[in-house]
Design a protein around this motif. Structure first.
Motif, PDB file in Angstrom:
ATOM      1  N   PRO A 266       0.806  -1.231   0.000  1.00  0.00           N
ATOM      2  CA  PRO A 266       0.000   0.000   0.000  1.00  0.00           C
ATOM      3  C   PRO A 266       0.837   1.277   0.000  1.00  0.00           C
ATOM      4  CG  PRO A 266      -0.967  -1.615   1.486  1.00  0.00           C
ATOM      5  CD  PRO A 266       0.357  -2.169   1.059  1.00  0.00           C
ATOM      6  N   ARG A 267       1.893   1.297   0.826  1.00  0.00           N
ATOM      7  CA  ARG A 267       2.729   2.496   0.879  1.00  0.00           C
ATOM      8  C   ARG A 267       3.505   2.676  -0.425  1.00  0.00           C
ATOM      9  NH1 ARG A 267       2.939   7.550   2.682  1.00  0.00           N
ATOM     10  NH2 ARG A 267       5.073   8.278   3.068  1.00  0.00           N
ATOM     11  N   MET A 268       4.006   1.596  -0.996  1.00  0.00           N
ATOM     12  CA  MET A 268       4.779   1.701  -2.235  1.00  0.00           C
ATOM     13  C   MET A 268       3.894   2.119  -3.406  1.00  0.00           C
ATOM     14  SD  MET A 268       7.282  -1.612  -1.778  1.00  0.00           S
ATOM     15  CE  MET A 268       8.446  -1.243  -3.064  1.00  0.00           C
ATOM     16  N   ILE A 269       2.642   1.657  -3.404  1.00  0.00           N
ATOM     17  CA  ILE A 269       1.711   2.088  -4.460  1.00  0.00           C
ATOM     18  C   ILE A 269       1.462   3.588  -4.336  1.00  0.00           C
ATOM     19  CG2 ILE A 269      -0.647   1.856  -5.337  1.00  0.00           C
ATOM     20  CD1 ILE A 269      -0.530  -1.072  -4.200  1.00  0.00           C
ATOM     21  N   TYR A 270       1.234   4.041  -3.111  1.00  0.00           N
ATOM     22  CA  TYR A 270       1.012   5.474  -2.890  1.00  0.00           C
ATOM     23  C   TYR A 270       2.225   6.288  -3.337  1.00  0.00           C
ATOM     24  CZ  TYR A 270       0.679   9.933  -0.449  1.00  0.00           C
ATOM     25  OH  TYR A 270       0.667  11.279  -0.156  1.00  0.00           O
ATOM     26  N   LEU A 271       3.421   5.879  -2.916  1.00  0.00           N
ATOM     27  CA  LEU A 271       4.630   6.618  -3.285  1.00  0.00           C
ATOM     28  C   LEU A 271       4.860   6.595  -4.795  1.00  0.00           C
ATOM     29  CD1 LEU A 271       7.060   5.495  -0.432  1.00  0.00           C
ATOM     30  CD2 LEU A 271       5.951   7.722  -0.689  1.00  0.00           C
ATOM     31  N   SER A 272       4.512   5.485  -5.440  1.00  0.00           N
ATOM     32  CA  SER A 272       4.669   5.395  -6.900  1.00  0.00           C
ATOM     33  C   SER A 272       3.793   6.422  -7.602  1.00  0.00           C
ATOM     34  CB  SER A 272       4.302   3.982  -7.377  1.00  0.00           C
ATOM     35  OG  SER A 272       5.193   3.027  -6.879  1.00  0.00           O
ATOM     36  N   VAL A 273       2.559   6.547  -7.138  1.00  0.00           N
ATOM     37  CA  VAL A 273       1.644   7.536  -7.719  1.00  0.00           C
ATOM     38  C   VAL A 273       2.178   8.943  -7.510  1.00  0.00           C
ATOM     39  CG1 VAL A 273      -0.659   8.556  -7.463  1.00  0.00           C
ATOM     40  CG2 VAL A 273      -0.399   6.069  -7.530  1.00  0.00           C
ATOM     41  N   GLN A 274       2.711   9.212  -6.311  1.00  0.00           N
ATOM     42  CA  GLN A 274       3.245  10.536  -6.018  1.00  0.00           C
ATOM     43  C   GLN A 274       4.494  10.829  -6.848  1.00  0.00           C
ATOM     44  OE1 GLN A 274       1.523  12.701  -4.060  1.00  0.00           O
ATOM     45  NE2 GLN A 274       0.064  10.986  -4.107  1.00  0.00           N
ATOM     46  N   CYS A 275       5.345   9.828  -7.013  1.00  0.00           N
ATOM     47  CA  CYS A 275       6.557  10.016  -7.823  1.00  0.00           C
ATOM     48  C   CYS A 275       6.205  10.347  -9.271  1.00  0.00           C
ATOM     49  CB  CYS A 275       7.406   8.754  -7.784  1.00  0.00           C
ATOM     50  SG  CYS A 275       8.257   8.468  -6.216  1.00  0.00           S
ATOM     51  N   ALA A 276       5.225   9.632  -9.814  1.00  0.00           N
ATOM     52  CA  ALA A 276       4.812   9.870 -11.201  1.00  0.00           C
ATOM     53  C   ALA A 276       4.232  11.262 -11.366  1.00  0.00           C
ATOM     54  CB  ALA A 276       3.799   8.820 -11.629  1.00  0.00           C
ATOM     55  N   SER A 277       3.427  11.670 -10.395  1.00  0.00           N
ATOM     56  CA  SER A 277       2.800  12.984 -10.462  1.00  0.00           C
ATOM     57  C   SER A 277       3.835  14.095 -10.369  1.00  0.00           C
ATOM     58  CB  SER A 277       1.777  13.126  -9.324  1.00  0.00           C
ATOM     59  OG  SER A 277       1.248  14.428  -9.297  1.00  0.00           O
ATOM     60  N   ALA A 278       4.782  13.936  -9.456  1.00  0.00           N
ATOM     61  CA  ALA A 278       5.756  14.999  -9.218  1.00  0.00           C
ATOM     62  C   ALA A 278       6.803  15.107 -10.321  1.00  0.00           C
ATOM     63  CB  ALA A 278       6.456  14.764  -7.877  1.00  0.00           C
ATOM     64  N   SER A 279       6.911  14.088 -11.174  1.00  0.00           N
ATOM     65  CA  SER A 279       7.983  14.065 -12.168  1.00  0.00           C
ATOM     66  C   SER A 279       7.622  14.741 -13.479  1.00  0.00           C
ATOM     67  CB  SER A 279       8.374  12.610 -12.460  1.00  0.00           C
ATOM     68  OG  SER A 279       7.306  11.940 -13.113  1.00  0.00           O
ATOM     69  N   THR A 280       6.372  15.163 -13.644  1.00  0.00           N
ATOM     70  CA  THR A 280       5.957  15.747 -14.925  1.00  0.00           C
ATOM     71  C   THR A 280       6.476  17.172 -15.071  1.00  0.00           C
ATOM     72  OG1 THR A 280       3.886  16.512 -13.953  1.00  0.00           O
ATOM     73  CG2 THR A 280       3.865  14.349 -14.993  1.00  0.00           C
TER      74      THR A 280
END
Length: 561
Positions: A266-280
């Motif tokens: 759950p935490r890694m899924i959340y962080l993955s979504v945040q990483c993708a969002s912040a990288s644009t």
């Protein structure tokens, strides 16, 4: 092959009241199936047990045997129905639910799984909440032995491996169910405290101090633990499986390892979504940096802990994924941890979006991490789909692995893409259709992202085509299966089946009594076989709905690019 114990004689009342647990025909059919792999022997066992339950409707041993047989045959909905007839409640949820829960966790029957987990968690939470009152009441009445008993019992339940598994898997199930809508997924993240709730739960309940309260003696001899199933392996001469082979410690170690890795998700899924969002591009321009360094550091730490459970370092794990994806190593390199490796690849890709670190020593012509993830997922899915085969001919097949691949790594990768694409577009707008250069309010996604969406679509489409072929099969299969038993020779399956049919046809109501006679006459091998095939059909159709919903999502993402 002919077995001397496969001789049914007489039609006396004692025969119909025989305890099937000690009935030699039952064990004989299992042994013959295990030795030959001929599905007919399992079908004989199913119809025999169903006949036994028509006569003795409340014998739990028969139901448990049928539960595992239907699970093995890919008819999990029927197995779940038999589990429900056991009327498992209260403390039995802790000691008996292992009969069905492991199979349900890797199935597409999410609605039934949700009910199963809710019932179990409600009992556990209610008991743990009320145990203090029970202990105080016993103390007040000076029943000190009861006080000690209540405290010890509470500790055993509080550290139950099933309790931790149910809490972790319940959270992951909610993430699976909402993975096609990132806005709804964010609501799940909020309820799970961005995934930290499960990490905290796992750390509070140390995996080394877990208790195992399951009553394994209730399980059939061929599957002494949820991890072990003799029928899936080569034939062995076993006189007393429980006495000669102790798989319990191996299973307990396996549970500890799996629940620890699963608690990271759950935490890694959340962080993955945040990483993708912040990288644009838009977020980089607005924030002045790729992302908060603490986000990237935490993701790296979790990746390192995750692959430690796979027995390697982060550098080595990246090399394994790269080698398998690019064909330098076979899929066998991933072993039985294919789902975990695919999950790692997805999370690693998300982390690289937010990190300046590069652990892939790639040349100029090497694939991007996006392409590597899609290549790995494509290899895993197509391989498992190819060897799964027709369900009716493939008991114990790889359909659960395909379900997990689509429901987890494919879904998490879709979430990363949703987050990346959403953050790349102006709020409430779509990409311009004109071929001119993009302005500051529009971000033209790279060809790599387009290829990733198309690749995922083709991966899921392969699964959908395979499932549709299964769904479109006709009821002729029922007659085909039964005819193989009715027309069988004296050297294969069908001997027991034909003997039972003859006994049923000559049953005498006056000799047997009304209850037994009615139970015998209501026995219908065709209805039983049809029920099994309908259970298999429901498994396929439920999974098909999951896959079609995934295709619909990917089609929508295509339209945004």
């Amino acid at each position: 092959m002919r077995c001397q114990s496969c001789q049914v004689v007489g039609n006396q009342k004692e025969l119909w009241e025989e305890d099937l647990e000690s009935f030699p025909l039952l064990c004989c059919c299992f042994q013959l199936y295990w030795r030959t792999g001929n599905l007919g022997y399992l079908l004989e066992t199913v119809v025999m047990l169903e006949l036994g339950l028509n006569i003795k409707r409340f014998v739990s041993q028969y139901k448990i045997l049928l539960l595992h047989l239907y699970s093995h045959l890919g008819a999990l909905p029927v197995a779940y129905e038999w589990y429900r007839t056991l009327d498992v409640k209260n403390i039995l949820l802790e000691s008996v639910s292992h009969q069905i829960l492991p199979q349900m966790l890797v199935s597409p029957l999410w609605e039934d799984l949700n009910d199963l987990l809710k019932d179990y968690l409600k009992f556990m939470d209610d008991y743990l909440r009320e145990s203090a009152d029970l202990t105080f009441l016993a103390y007040r009445h000076r029943n000190y032995s009861k006080v000690i008993e209540f405290v010890q019992f509470k500790e055993r339940l509080q550290h139950s491996n099933q309790y931790l598994v149910a809490r972790v898997e319940s959270a992951i199930l909610r993430l699976k169910e909402k993975a096609n809508n990132i806005e709804e997924e964010e609501g799940v993240f909020e309820c799970l405290k961005s995934g930290t709730q499960i990490l905290e739960l796992s750390s509070d309940t140390s995996c080394n101090s877990l208790t195992f309260n399951e009553d394994m003696q209730l399980r059939p001899w061929w599957t002494p633990t949820p991890k072990k199933n003799y029928l899936l392996g080569p034939f062995e001469e076993l006189e007393h499986p429980w006495e000669t082979l102790d798989y319990r410690k191996e299973w307990e170690t396996h549970v500890r390892e799996i629940v620890e890795k699963r608690s990271f998700l759950p935490r890694m899924i959340y962080l993955s979504v945040q990483c993708a969002s912040a990288s644009t591009k838009e977020n980089m321009e607005a924030n002045g940096s790729v992302t908060d360094s603490s986000l990237s550091l935490e993701m790296k730490s979790l990746l390192e802990r995750y692959v430690k459970g796979l027995g390697c370092s982060l550098n080595d794990a990246v090399k394994v994924v790269l080698d398998v994806a690019e064909g330098r190593k076979s899929l066998e390199e991933l072993g039985s941890d294919m789902i975990e490796w695919a999950n790692f690849a997805v999370f690693y890709n998300a982390w690289t979006l937010s990190s300046h670190e590069s652990m892939l020593l790639m040349g100029e012509e090497s694939k991007s991490v996006w392409q590597i993830v899609c290549s790995l997922l494509q290899k895993c899915v197509t391989h498992k789909v190819r060897i799964t085969g027709p369900m009716v001919c493939s008991p114990g097949g790889d359909l659960p692995v395909v379900v997990q691949l689509v429901a987890e790594p494919v879904s998490w990768h879709c979430l990363v893409l949703q987050s990346y694409i959403r953050s790349s577009l102006p709020c409430g707008k779509k990409k311009k259709k004109s071929g001119g250069p993009a302005d500051s309010s529009t971000f033209v996604l790279s060809q790599t992202i387009r290829d990733s969406v198309s690749s995922l679509y083709s991966i899921v489409e392969v699964v959908v085509q395979c499932l549709k072929e299964e769904v479109n099969k006709t009821d002729e299969t029922v007659d085909l299966l039964l005819s193989s038993l009715e027309m069988g020779s004296n050297e294969g399956p069908g001997q027991v089946f034909r003997a039972l049919k003859e006994l049923v046809s000559t049953a005498d109501e006056g000799e047997l009594g009304d209850e037994i006679f009615q139970g015998i006459k209501s026995w219908s091998p065709k209805v039983i076989t049809s029920k099994m095939l309908k259970g298999q059909h429901k498994m396929v159709s439920d999974f098909l709905q999951i896959c079609e919903a995934k295709l619909k999502l990917l089609e929508a993402l295509k339209q945004q690019l």
